[in-house]
Design a protein around this motif. Structure first.
Motif, mmCIF file in Angstrom:
data_model
loop_
_atom_site.group_PDB
_atom_site.id
_atom_site.type_symbol
_atom_site.label_atom_id
_atom_site.label_comp_id
_atom_site.label_asym_id
_atom_site.label_seq_id
_atom_site.Cartn_x
_atom_site.Cartn_y
_atom_site.Cartn_z
ATOM 1 N N ASP A 206 4.580 -13.557 -9.786
ATOM 2 C CA ASP A 206 4.181 -14.787 -10.479
ATOM 3 C C ASP A 206 3.162 -15.604 -9.692
ATOM 4 O OD1 ASP A 206 6.011 -14.222 -12.536
ATOM 5 O OD2 ASP A 206 7.648 -15.155 -11.414
ATOM 6 N N LEU A 207 2.829 -15.157 -8.491
ATOM 7 C CA LEU A 207 1.901 -15.910 -7.645
ATOM 8 C C LEU A 207 0.460 -15.489 -7.908
ATOM 9 C CD1 LEU A 207 3.832 -15.680 -4.237
ATOM 10 C CD2 LEU A 207 3.920 -17.533 -5.929
ATOM 11 N N SER A 208 -0.482 -16.261 -7.374
ATOM 12 C CA SER A 208 -1.894 -15.882 -7.442
ATOM 13 C C SER A 208 -2.131 -14.690 -6.529
ATOM 14 C CB SER A 208 -2.774 -17.049 -6.999
ATOM 15 O OG SER A 208 -2.574 -17.329 -5.618
ATOM 16 N N ALA A 209 -3.250 -14.019 -6.710
ATOM 17 C CA ALA A 209 -3.565 -12.834 -5.906
ATOM 18 C C ALA A 209 -3.628 -13.173 -4.419
ATOM 19 C CB ALA A 209 -4.890 -12.234 -6.372
ATOM 20 N N SER A 210 -4.274 -14.276 -4.080
ATOM 21 C CA SER A 210 -4.387 -14.649 -2.663
ATOM 22 C C SER A 210 -3.024 -14.992 -2.076
ATOM 23 C CB SER A 210 -5.358 -15.821 -2.495
ATOM 24 O OG SER A 210 -4.926 -16.933 -3.244
ATOM 25 N N ALA A 211 -2.168 -15.646 -2.876
ATOM 26 C CA ALA A 211 -0.827 -15.992 -2.397
ATOM 27 C C ALA A 211 0.024 -14.744 -2.196
ATOM 28 C CB ALA A 211 -0.161 -16.949 -3.368
ATOM 29 N N ILE A 212 -0.169 -13.732 -3.046
ATOM 30 C CA ILE A 212 0.570 -12.477 -2.882
ATOM 31 C C ILE A 212 0.219 -11.825 -1.548
ATOM 32 C CG2 ILE A 212 0.878 -10.132 -3.759
ATOM 33 C CD1 ILE A 212 0.448 -11.255 -6.579
ATOM 34 N N LEU A 213 -1.076 -11.766 -1.230
ATOM 35 C CA LEU A 213 -1.483 -11.162 0.039
ATOM 36 C C LEU A 213 -1.000 -11.984 1.222
ATOM 37 C CD1 LEU A 213 -5.095 -9.776 -0.521
ATOM 38 C CD2 LEU A 213 -2.911 -8.566 -0.532
ATOM 39 N N GLU A 214 -0.965 -13.287 1.071
ATOM 40 C CA GLU A 214 -0.460 -14.141 2.150
ATOM 41 C C GLU A 214 1.013 -13.842 2.416
ATOM 42 O OE1 GLU A 214 -0.019 -18.911 3.272
ATOM 43 O OE2 GLU A 214 -1.168 -18.274 1.513
ATOM 44 N N ARG A 215 1.790 -13.687 1.335
ATOM 45 C CA ARG A 215 3.201 -13.352 1.499
ATOM 46 C C ARG A 215 3.356 -11.956 2.124
ATOM 47 N NH1 ARG A 215 6.962 -15.562 -2.084
ATOM 48 N NH2 ARG A 215 8.432 -14.127 -1.079
ATOM 49 N N ALA A 216 2.514 -11.018 1.702
ATOM 50 C CA ALA A 216 2.592 -9.658 2.235
ATOM 51 C C ALA A 216 2.273 -9.635 3.727
ATOM 52 C CB ALA A 216 1.641 -8.737 1.475
ATOM 53 N N THR B 168 -13.326 -12.233 -2.975
ATOM 54 C CA THR B 168 -12.491 -12.630 -4.107
ATOM 55 C C THR B 168 -11.435 -11.573 -4.389
ATOM 56 O OG1 THR B 168 -14.338 -13.828 -5.087
ATOM 57 C CG2 THR B 168 -12.504 -13.273 -6.541
ATOM 58 N N VAL B 169 -10.192 -12.023 -4.587
ATOM 59 C CA VAL B 169 -9.112 -11.085 -4.904
ATOM 60 C C VAL B 169 -8.553 -11.410 -6.290
ATOM 61 C CG1 VAL B 169 -8.473 -10.569 -2.527
ATOM 62 C CG2 VAL B 169 -7.465 -12.551 -3.654
ATOM 63 N N THR B 170 -8.146 -10.358 -6.992
ATOM 64 C CA THR B 170 -7.571 -10.509 -8.330
ATOM 65 C C THR B 170 -6.311 -9.670 -8.436
ATOM 66 O OG1 THR B 170 -8.977 -8.710 -9.158
ATOM 67 C CG2 THR B 170 -9.795 -10.967 -9.427
ATOM 68 N N ILE C 79 2.988 -4.653 -7.253
ATOM 69 C CA ILE C 79 1.870 -5.194 -8.020
ATOM 70 C C ILE C 79 0.598 -5.020 -7.207
ATOM 71 C CG2 ILE C 79 2.158 -7.564 -7.123
ATOM 72 C CD1 ILE C 79 1.283 -8.492 -9.984
ATOM 73 N N ALA C 80 -0.499 -4.717 -7.889
ATOM 74 C CA ALA C 80 -1.773 -4.480 -7.218
ATOM 75 C C ALA C 80 -2.527 -5.787 -7.006
ATOM 76 C CB ALA C 80 -2.625 -3.525 -8.045
ATOM 77 N N VAL C 81 -3.141 -5.894 -5.832
ATOM 78 C CA VAL C 81 -4.084 -6.980 -5.549
ATOM 79 C C VAL C 81 -5.390 -6.314 -5.144
ATOM 80 C CG1 VAL C 81 -4.609 -8.988 -4.139
ATOM 81 C CG2 VAL C 81 -2.248 -8.550 -4.837
ATOM 82 N N ILE C 82 -6.465 -6.660 -5.843
ATOM 83 C CA ILE C 82 -7.753 -5.980 -5.664
ATOM 84 C C ILE C 82 -8.719 -6.904 -4.944
ATOM 85 C CG2 ILE C 82 -9.668 -4.849 -6.854
ATOM 86 C CD1 ILE C 82 -7.592 -4.532 -9.238
ATOM 87 N N ASP C 83 -9.234 -6.421 -3.806
ATOM 88 C CA ASP C 83 -10.224 -7.155 -3.012
ATOM 89 C C ASP C 83 -11.589 -6.561 -3.321
ATOM 90 O OD1 ASP C 83 -11.923 -8.188 -1.026
ATOM 91 O OD2 ASP C 83 -10.334 -8.241 0.470
ATOM 92 N N SER C 84 -12.510 -7.389 -3.794
ATOM 93 C CA SER C 84 -13.820 -6.900 -4.232
ATOM 94 C C SER C 84 -14.880 -7.022 -3.149
ATOM 95 C CB SER C 84 -14.278 -7.676 -5.474
ATOM 96 O OG SER C 84 -14.361 -9.072 -5.182
ATOM 97 N N GLY C 85 -14.492 -7.061 -1.885
ATOM 98 C CA GLY C 85 -15.445 -7.202 -0.788
ATOM 99 C C GLY C 85 -16.313 -5.976 -0.600
ATOM 100 N N ARG C 86 -17.049 -5.928 0.510
ATOM 101 C CA ARG C 86 -17.970 -4.814 0.762
ATOM 102 C C ARG C 86 -17.227 -3.488 0.888
ATOM 103 N NH1 ARG C 86 -22.003 -5.750 5.528
ATOM 104 N NH2 ARG C 86 -22.886 -3.864 4.593
ATOM 105 N N THR C 87 -15.967 -3.556 1.283
ATOM 106 C CA THR C 87 -15.128 -2.373 1.299
ATOM 107 C C THR C 87 -14.025 -2.585 0.267
ATOM 108 O OG1 THR C 87 -15.548 -2.136 3.669
ATOM 109 C CG2 THR C 87 -13.759 -0.832 2.760
#
Length: 250
Positions: A42-52, A174-176, A189-197
């Motif tokens: 239920d969290l935002s993508a950035s919050a999910i990665l922070e928790r991870a 940006t993460v989604t 749940i997937a979190v997608i990072d659209s950076g250079r890699t």
């Protein structure tokens, strides 16, 4: 006669009651409860990665397996550089670790315990750390033994640490949020990072919100498992199996 009739009536009544009992349907077994959600879905993508990242930082141990192009940078049309694909299998417990990394048939094993690093590598990989001549000499001298090096010495190919894994899942752009997926039996749940890699990190949505899988373009993919497991592999090898960097084995 009255006594016989009374006994007979009681027997018939008992039989009828017994028949009702044996014919009744058994109570259904309680349904097993599904694993409780940890709330990250239920969290935002950035919050999910922070928790991870927080869960990973507090994990006493975990295992990393898979393949990764170390230091690869993607330019949107493929890898902008041409590093080689490393296969890895490393167990990590705090700042200590044990496992192996390999490029094709060139493989090295590494153990890091306390202030010591123990290395057992192919000559090709060892040459990247101590130079070709010393690598040839050590390969002849060690006879399959481990080479001991200072912990802080940079070692070619020995890059899988807790800090390295944290850097992989740290957002670069940006993460989604992506779709859910079951990874080795763990709902994630997937979190997608659209950076250079471009990177997709799957985070567990039950139990601790550990990262359980990382995927990149082409052949890259790492699995994170065995959180909190005690690893007997993370210990110094026997002294008789160790060669110092500047001495010959006895």
């Amino acid at each position: 006669m009255r006594t016989i009739h009374a006994v007979t009536a009681l027997a018939v009544t008992a039989a009828l009651l017994g028949g009702c009992t044996s014919g009744s349907s058994p109570s259904p077994a309680p349904a097993s409860a599904a694993p409780a959600s940890n709330g990250v879905a239920d969290l935002s993508a950035s919050a999910i990665l922070e928790r991870a990242r927080g869960a990973l930082a507090t994990a006493t141990s975990f295992r990393v397996r898979g393949g990764v192009f170390h230091d690869a940078i993607y330019d949107g049309q493929g890898r902008g550089e041409d590093p080689q694909l490393w296969s890895v299998d490393v167990r990590i417990a705090g700042t200590d670790a044990a496992g192996w990394t390999a490029i094709g048939a060139s493989k090295q094993e590494s153990i890091i315990v306390g202030d010591k690093r123990y290395l057992r590598a192919s000559e090709q990989i060892l040459a990247q750390t101590v130079g070709p001549e010393r690598a040839r000499a050590l390969t002849r001298e060690r006879g399959g033994r481990w080479v001991t090096l200072p912990r802080r010495q940079r070692v070619f190919g020995d890059f899988v640490t807790a800090a390295y894994v944290d850097g992989l899942i740290k957002p670069k752009a940006t993460v989604t949020k992506g779709a859910g997926k079951v990874i080795d039996g763990i709902p994630a749940i997937a979190v997608i990072d659209s950076g250079r890699t471009p990177t997709t990190v799957y985070v567990a949505i039950t139990g601790e919100p550990y990262p359980v899988r990382l995927e990149r373009a082409e052949l890259e993919g790492l699995s994170f498992t065995e959180f909190g497991v005690a690893f007997p592999q993370i210990q110094a090898p026997p002294a008789a199996d160790v060669v110092g960097p500047g001495k010959k084995p006895a």
